[in-house]
Design an enzyme around this catalytic site. Structure first.
Site, PDB file in Angstrom:
ATOM      1  N   ARG A 154      -8.455  11.778  -5.468  1.00  0.00           N
ATOM      2  CA  ARG A 154      -9.403  12.819  -5.075  1.00  0.00           C
ATOM      3  C   ARG A 154      -9.916  12.556  -3.672  1.00  0.00           C
ATOM      4  NH1 ARG A 154     -14.744  11.143  -5.209  1.00  0.00           N
ATOM      5  NH2 ARG A 154     -15.263   9.313  -6.477  1.00  0.00           N
ATOM      6  N   ASN A 210      -9.083 -10.912   2.290  1.00  0.00           N
ATOM      7  CA  ASN A 210      -9.276 -11.940   1.280  1.00  0.00           C
ATOM      8  C   ASN A 210      -7.990 -12.758   1.103  1.00  0.00           C
ATOM      9  OD1 ASN A 210     -10.654 -13.336  -0.856  1.00  0.00           O
ATOM     10  ND2 ASN A 210     -11.833 -11.469  -1.224  1.00  0.00           N
ATOM     11  N   ALA A 215      -6.478  -0.914  -6.720  1.00  0.00           N
ATOM     12  CA  ALA A 215      -5.742  -2.154  -6.954  1.00  0.00           C
ATOM     13  C   ALA A 215      -4.396  -1.878  -7.624  1.00  0.00           C
ATOM     14  CB  ALA A 215      -6.570  -3.093  -7.827  1.00  0.00           C
ATOM     15  N   GLY A 263      -6.817  -5.061  -4.455  1.00  0.00           N
ATOM     16  CA  GLY A 263      -5.976  -6.226  -4.708  1.00  0.00           C
ATOM     17  C   GLY A 263      -4.596  -5.889  -5.234  1.00  0.00           C
ATOM     18  N   HIS A 305      15.708  -3.717   4.267  1.00  0.00           N
ATOM     19  CA  HIS A 305      17.145  -3.980   4.332  1.00  0.00           C
ATOM     20  C   HIS A 305      17.894  -2.733   3.891  1.00  0.00           C
ATOM     21  CE1 HIS A 305      16.266  -8.311   4.678  1.00  0.00           C
ATOM     22  NE2 HIS A 305      15.279  -8.050   3.842  1.00  0.00           N
TER      23      HIS A 305
END
Length: 203
Positions: A181, A83, A158, A140, A113
């Site tokens: 789980r 997406n 998310a 997301g 870094h």
């Protein structure tokens, strides 16, 4: 060993040397074109994303905008969907299996870094490969950090920050991401939390 060879080997390297800046610039041109294609140009979009990435399956859908450093270090399997606002820092190799579903604003970072400021200010950076298995759904605003391996059939909630490997068949969530789980056979009958399918063709 030049700086590109060092980068591809996971060694400290300098990103502005041995043609790496030029390679990133050429990829940025392709990315700009991809992100600015008119929505109805599906065939051109499909052809260009396959040109950008190192390896893909036949079916791939990456919603613009999409960003990556080199492109050729990214391999995705069949039936890949990402997406909006997927960012992949592909200094190291990124391998993603079949049937990946990636939600908006996911970031996959092979790049890093040094911790100490003197070492960091030297200009050296590194890229450690990331591997993601088959049938993985990434929620997301998730960040996946250098060196992580994610198993098959994994669901990542998310907003997670994935700093360690995840085994097959788990739901994991959080910052840092932890296993919530195992995925069970009982989960097959539910489409969201305690909501059961009201159709029969989902199995």
């Amino acid at each position: 060993m030049n700086q590109k060879e060092r980068m591809l080997s996971g060694l400290p390297y300098k990103a502005w040397m041995d043609g790496l800046s030029e390679e990133r610039l050429e990829n940025k041109k392709k990315i700009f074109k991809y992100n600015n294609l008119e929505p109805e140009y599906e065939k051109a979009k499909d052809a260009l994303i396959k040109e950008i990435l190192g390896k893909t399956g036949n079916i791939i859908n990456v919603e613009a905008p999409f960003r990556c450093d080199y492109g050729y270090n990214i391999e995705v399997g069949e039936n890949f969907f990402a997406n909006y606002n997927l960012t992949i820092l592909d200094v190291g190799k990124v391998k993603i299996g079949d049937n990946a579903q990636i939600a908006p604003n996911v970031s996959i970072y092979t790049a890093g870094h040094p911790i100490h400021p003197d070492s960091r200010n030297s200009g050296y950076e590194y890229g450690i490969p990331i591997t993601i298995g088959d049938n993985v759904w990434i929620g997301g605003n998730t960040c996946i950090m250098p060196g992580v391996t994610i198993g098959n059939n994994v669901v990542i909630g998310a907003g997670s920050v994935v700093t360690k490997d995840l085994p097959d068949n788990v739901i994991a969530v959080g910052n840092p991401c932890r296993i919530l789980r195992k995925i069970s056979e009982e989960d097959r009958d539910y489409y969201y939390r305690n909501l059961k399918f009201d159709v029969e063709d989902y199995k």
